[in-house]
Design an enzyme around this catalytic site. Sequence first.
Site, PDB file in Angstrom:
ATOM      1  N   CYS A 245      11.409 -27.032  -1.793  1.00 26.19           N
ATOM      2  CA  CYS A 245      11.773 -28.378  -1.358  1.00 26.19           C
ATOM      3  C   CYS A 245      12.223 -28.390   0.098  1.00 26.19           C
ATOM      4  O   CYS A 245      12.087 -29.403   0.778  1.00 26.19           O
ATOM      5  CB  CYS A 245      12.833 -28.967  -2.281  1.00 26.19           C
ATOM      6  SG  CYS A 245      14.294 -27.959  -2.387  1.00 26.19           S
TER       7      CYS A 245
ATOM      8  N   CYS B 116      11.630   9.409  -3.382  1.00 27.41           N
ATOM      9  CA  CYS B 116      10.296   8.848  -3.223  1.00 27.41           C
ATOM     10  C   CYS B 116      10.417   7.597  -2.347  1.00 27.41           C
ATOM     11  O   CYS B 116      11.524   7.190  -1.994  1.00 27.41           O
ATOM     12  CB  CYS B 116       9.648   8.537  -4.570  1.00 27.41           C
ATOM     13  SG  CYS B 116      10.152   6.986  -5.320  1.00 27.41           S
TER      14      CYS B 116
ATOM     15  N   ALA C 114       0.832  -1.205   0.000  1.00 31.71           N
ATOM     16  CA  ALA C 114       0.000   0.000   0.000  1.00 31.71           C
ATOM     17  C   ALA C 114       0.867   1.255   0.000  1.00 31.71           C
ATOM     18  O   ALA C 114       0.527   2.247  -0.650  1.00 31.71           O
ATOM     19  CB  ALA C 114      -0.927  -0.007   1.208  1.00 31.71           C
ATOM     20  N   ARG C 115       1.996   1.210   0.712  1.00 34.08           N
ATOM     21  CA  ARG C 115       2.887   2.380   0.724  1.00 34.08           C
ATOM     22  C   ARG C 115       3.422   2.647  -0.679  1.00 34.08           C
ATOM     23  O   ARG C 115       3.470   3.791  -1.123  1.00 34.08           O
ATOM     24  CB  ARG C 115       4.061   2.141   1.670  1.00 34.08           C
ATOM     25  CG  ARG C 115       3.716   2.290   3.137  1.00 34.08           C
ATOM     26  CD  ARG C 115       4.989   2.293   3.971  1.00 34.08           C
ATOM     27  NE  ARG C 115       4.707   2.531   5.371  1.00 34.08           N
ATOM     28  CZ  ARG C 115       4.722   1.589   6.310  1.00 34.08           C
ATOM     29  NH1 ARG C 115       5.012   0.345   5.999  1.00 34.08           N
ATOM     30  NH2 ARG C 115       4.458   1.883   7.562  1.00 34.08           N
TER      31      ARG C 115
ATOM     32  N   CYS D 147      12.747   5.001  -3.929  1.00 31.98           N
ATOM     33  CA  CYS D 147      14.057   5.377  -4.470  1.00 31.98           C
ATOM     34  C   CYS D 147      15.175   4.443  -3.995  1.00 31.98           C
ATOM     35  O   CYS D 147      16.118   4.181  -4.727  1.00 31.98           O
ATOM     36  CB  CYS D 147      14.404   6.812  -4.080  1.00 31.98           C
ATOM     37  SG  CYS D 147      13.864   8.029  -5.292  1.00 31.98           S
TER      38      CYS D 147
ATOM     39  N   CYS E 225      16.081   5.653  -9.837  1.00 30.74           N
ATOM     40  CA  CYS E 225      14.861   5.075  -9.272  1.00 30.74           C
ATOM     41  C   CYS E 225      13.977   4.554 -10.408  1.00 30.74           C
ATOM     42  O   CYS E 225      13.846   5.205 -11.438  1.00 30.74           O
ATOM     43  CB  CYS E 225      14.110   6.139  -8.482  1.00 30.74           C
ATOM     44  SG  CYS E 225      12.543   5.563  -7.800  1.00 30.74           S
TER      45      CYS E 225
END
Lengths: 456, 628
Positions: free
Chosen positions: B175, B160, B123-124, B163, B436
């Site tokens: 496994c 941001c 969500a972030r 980044c 970024c």
Amino acid sequence: MASTGKDGSDKNNKYDRQLRLWGDHGQAALESARVCLVNATATGTEILKNLILPGIGSFTIVDGHKVQGEDVGNNFFLTKDSLGESRAKVATELLGELNPDATGDFVEDHPEKLLQSNPSFFNTFTLVIATNLCERTLLQLSKQLWTNNVPLLVCRCYGFIGYMRLAVREHTVIESHPDNTHEDLRLDRQFDGLVSYCDSLDLDSMNKKDHSHTPWLVILYKYLQVWKQQHNGEAPKNYKEKTQFKELIKQGIRKNEEGVPEVEENFDEAVKSVNTSLVATNIPSNVKSLFEDPCCKQLNSDSKPFWILVRAIQQFVEGEGKGALPVRGTIPDMTADSERYIQLQQVYRNQAAEDVAIVTNKVHDLVQSLGRVRSKNAAFLRVVRCRSLEEEYNSATAQSQEIESHIADEDSDDEVVFYVLLRAVDKFYEEFNRFPGWYNDQVEPDIPRLKEFRFL
Amino acid sequence: MAAALPHVLSAELQKRVNECKLLVVGAGGIGCELLKNLVLTGFKNIEVIDLDTIDVSNLNRQFLFRKEHVGKSKSQVAKNSALSFNPETNIVAYHDSITSSDYGTNFFRNFDIVMNALDNRAARNHVNRMCLAADIPLVESGTAGYLGQVTVIKKSLTECYECQPKARQKTFPGCTIRNTPSEPIHCIVWSKHLFNQLFGEEDPDQDVSPDTEDPELAGDAGESAMKEKSSSDAVEAVERKSTRAWAMESGHDPKKLFNKLFRDDIKYLLSMETLWKKRKPPIPLDWENLPDTEVGTEEAGIRDQRLWAIKECCSVFSNCLNGLKDELSKQGEGGMLVWDKDDMLAMDFVTCTANIRAYIFGIAQKTRFDIKSMAGNIIPAIATTNAVIAGLIVMEGLKILNGDIEKCKTVYLNRQPNPRKKLLVPCTLDKPNPKCYVCVAKPEATVVCNTDKITIRTLEDKILKVALGMVAPDVEIDDGKGTILISSEEGETEGNADKILSGFGINDGSRLKCDDFLQNYSLVLNVAHREKLDEDKEFELVGDMSELQAKEEEETEKKREENKDDNQSKTNDVSDDEDLMVVDEPEEVICQPVVSRKRKAEDELTSSDTPKKVKVSDVQEEEDIVVL
Ligand SMILES: [Zn+2]
């Protein structure tokens, strides 16, 4: 800690997220706490909110004020429809709704009156929090609490700045929950149980599975023996020797038919643990200073259990412990079969139990009867002491010079300047019965008035 | 209202506070505190969105909620509680996911500031992109125990949220979970998968039965296991029916399920002899003949904090099956349960099955308390930390409103005062990272993978959605023809899902144009084909090609060094086609202050402090003033 709260909820569930921070003992301490708030200001109710939610035992609000318009604006726990009512009563009701496990009570009276009529009222609390209290009353209150060793938290907020100050004569901590602690493995001071257990295992004759599931602690022990034989009984001391020691351990990894080393996680773990596990067992400085404390050295009939415990541990260190604290008795998780892991765990637990028994005996010798001893946490003992407010506020004992050195520079952004400012504001209030700059037309004239106060 | 404020805020700032519109994303620990602060500061227009409902374990800190609210919408109750204290504010509440397409860039443009009070990274990431797309300042925050952090994100001006790459979630090879667990966490992950197989959403990646495609079985050693496999076809037939269907038919009979999971499957694993040449083999258990285990533990009594003996685990297993079966049947046809660490039965189920499996494999057993922590990735949380952080969010918000966004800081809340006696440490905001893959003008990223193995489904679900944070991606190949691989419109490209990348001509050097319409985000994804990846990874993301080359050169160098060392233990030669198991990510992920940041903070302080004497420590010998 009772497992069911007053609202019928399971406390383990309700308090789960905080139990992981301070554990059962911390929660029990919280639940037995009786907290007094003097003045239900915005700061005061905010502090109480954060104590009531995690479940303190009870709280009492002492406040003689009535709810005013400005309170409603900045205090979430005072509402408009309560204007004119007792601030203590309204705040107690609204805060009490936060958690039925915390019992709320209030005294509708001014603290200075209460201090005159019934000063011992304050002695019964675990903690007293005073917000925006004037200097005179604060000093009286702090004197009362200081004599009875009740911690006082002084808070003052003013716009965007504020300060907080703890005044307690002595606060002792048995489990201080430090962030990073070394494991207490005693590879440098091997006790008998450890020696005989490790000696009972023989790496060379083990089958493949057992070899790769021998706890790394045992591996370190074994190769330490080898190393010591080659180095006049000395353990690896410096970075270079520890690197060589790691090589020695690596050579112990089994090889397959083609001579390629097998994957043995326990050996990898042993190598990784060399640096952290071969540290000398020593006594943390905070504990050492406790041993040197007069309260420890001169026990008397009034000595607190904490100091008797410290003294007993100190005697242990000088005697049976041969310079070391009692063994903590825990080992970290490691790659191993559960059988030998549990055996090794038991070896450490047994030693810890033995050491605790010795300390307990010493405590008994020092005083007739005392409850359970938790000396396995001996490394986490701590004491907090403060100067009294009286000393701080008295110009003869205040640390004026140091404070002045901080504010000598006019452009300074040192926070000590706020401290000085807030103290001056208190003085201002006492004289004019209002805060400086309260009236818009008074802002300018108030500045020189404020500067007048030289309390240092 | 807010009578004390004229003395604190300037008239102009107060006007802006009154007029501005705020979006608060999340009404949990930080959200409750934040709403209180905003209302008291005089904000008049607040919208709050949260998908969650209230749980008992929220009540120790989310003070707008009471016991009687458990099960209700967080955003609704938070709104009502806040209004009951202060009815003069306009609060709009949404009980919804912020990633829903109802909240596009136009929605975000309604606000002057967005304040995050979230507990998960997905969500972030999404709100970060929405605020970049709408060019709205974002105040981001997080807490964990006594620690917390607040920062400000503004397009082109600051870093941001994405980044700096964040540490990846820890994953385990399939496994290891299914065949060869060696740590408690492996058993716990297996148990959660078992829960989903029996009662939850079935996920082929969460198979709990023995894995016959274990790469360790490759070569001639594997042949014998393969032969064994055909001889135990009966077991396999049951298997293929799906664990869930089989369990349903048996009426969730504890004995039958137990013997299948902890006896027959373990016996089958034992038949794969290669696995046990270097490992301690597991010991199958039989319902009729359970071992008497004495589990030495100090804290007797508290159910959560002591180890359960195997017999106790089995009776809990039996009770859980009954209880969960009932819950499942209440859901009706096609219903399913969602595993939740705070659900009594779900947590008991994982505790007992993980401990039984641990016993079988000779792995240390754990208490319910510890397993809850590991299975739920629980981050401790208290009101105090959330209150401090919520206060800081408002302070940063006020700077933004005052037109002082360049004065905004990242502030860390420490547990202990730092050497300069500061508990709250402010650091200057960093400039955007020119590499970024989110906030630059033309974002690019590189995925390293085997294009003969990765399917379009994996590309969409694991690479684009989980790793790159997209919500509804559209993907076309930048091959001049514009071949569409994935469409966000339903029903258009479902047929592609199981095809492999190379089937569309995607190979080393291919470029994929990936678009998320909702996030207003376009990314060029470069594909780097490698036959094998380190540490059994399915794929790896790197910023750009130059980064990949540098990394590979460094690794070659490292290998050369290692080869010199003949004592070096041989790394397990595991093939590259296995799926990785993913453990849920922590509830409240915060970016811990990294070393370089800390240093920068210190530098910054020192430089501004240089002209005057730094003697703080002297005064505080006794007073012990801690500067907040
Ligand atoms: Zn960015």
